[in-house]
Motif scaffolding. Structure first.
Motif, short mmCIF file in Angstrom:
data_model
loop_
_atom_site.label_atom_id
_atom_site.label_comp_id
_atom_site.label_asym_id
_atom_site.label_seq_id
_atom_site.Cartn_x
_atom_site.Cartn_y
_atom_site.Cartn_z
N GLN A 4 0.84 -1.18 0.00
CA GLN A 4 0.00 0.00 0.00
C GLN A 4 0.89 1.25 0.00
OE1 GLN A 4 -3.43 0.24 -0.18
NE2 GLN A 4 -3.18 -1.90 -0.73
N ASN A 47 -6.13 8.56 -6.52
CA ASN A 47 -6.65 7.72 -5.45
C ASN A 47 -5.51 6.93 -4.81
OD1 ASN A 47 -6.40 5.02 -6.89
ND2 ASN A 47 -7.75 6.09 -8.31
N THR A 48 -5.83 6.16 -3.80
CA THR A 48 -4.80 5.44 -3.04
C THR A 48 -4.27 4.20 -3.77
OG1 THR A 48 -6.52 4.17 -1.88
CG2 THR A 48 -5.74 6.20 -0.83
N GLU A 49 -4.82 3.89 -4.94
CA GLU A 49 -4.38 2.71 -5.69
C GLU A 49 -3.34 3.04 -6.75
OE1 GLU A 49 -7.90 1.02 -7.32
OE2 GLU A 49 -8.82 0.58 -5.39
#
Length: 208
Positions: A4, A47-49
């Motif tokens: 992540q 976004n976080t992806e």
């Protein structure tokens, strides 16, 4: 497994420089990772992806670099899309038709910069175009396109603050073509204008 995204500032440098491209060259000199990208202070990941998508693309050892799409957003509302810059797959010769991927979405192996050089400081407004032209058209690096919006960029970049800067950037782009022995005429700029106008016509849905 793909980790992540997280923020870890290893080195912070605050000093005078000769413009944004000089600062980027300083970053290249300090970078130690395998893959390098630039996220400017007024830009954010969509976004976080995003980092995971870039890491997945670059996990392929046959790939030198990857890139994706970008949206320009309003200064006071990061969710208000003003312009959508869709890259698409690269084919040799597309730069002659005004095509270029958005530099804030471009991630490349650090060894490319070591081998082919950094940003040309003689160019004040188009050194990002110059380096992409060099990598794609001159050295034919192996790239992959990530068909997603990777970066949100606020309106108000250095090029767009005045008509004079727009003209100067286009003169520098023409100079880049000549520097690498590539033909340059009105065609790249006509296609570029049409492409830019079309970017205002359709807007993608983003993650909230």
């Amino acid at each position: 497994p793909i980790c992540q995204p997280f923020v870890h500032v290893a080195v912070l440098v605050s000093e005078g420089d000769s413009g944004i491209y000089d600062a980027m060259n300083k970053g290249l000199a300090l970078a130690t990772g395998e893959v390098v990208g630039f996220l400017n202070s007024d830009d954010i990941f969509e976004n976080t992806e995003v980092i995971s998508k870039i890491a997945l693309a670059m996990a392929d050892s046959t790939i030198d670099a990857c890139y994706g799409d970008l949206v320009y957003v309003a200064q006071n509302d990061m969710n208000k899309i003003v312009r959508y810059w869709r890259s698409g797959e690269y084919k040799r010769g597309l730069f002659d038709r005004g095509w270029v991927p958005p530099h804030p979405t471009f991630y490349a192996r650090r060894e490319l910069y070591q081998k082919y050089g950094g940003f040309d400081l003689d160019m004040r407004l188009a050194a990002d175009f110059d380096i992409l032209l060099r990598f794609f058209e001159m050295y034919r690096i192996r790239t992959t396109y990530i068909p997603d919006v990777l970066v949100k960029m606020r309106l108000g970049g250095a090029t767009n603050v005045s008509l004079g800067n727009v003209l100067r950037q286009n003169m520098e782009i023409a100079s880049a073509f000549r520097k690498y022995g590539l033909s340059v005429g009105l065609k790249p700029f006509a296609f570029k204008l049409m492409s830019r106008l079309s970017q205002f016509a359709w807007k993608p849905s983003l993650h909230e």
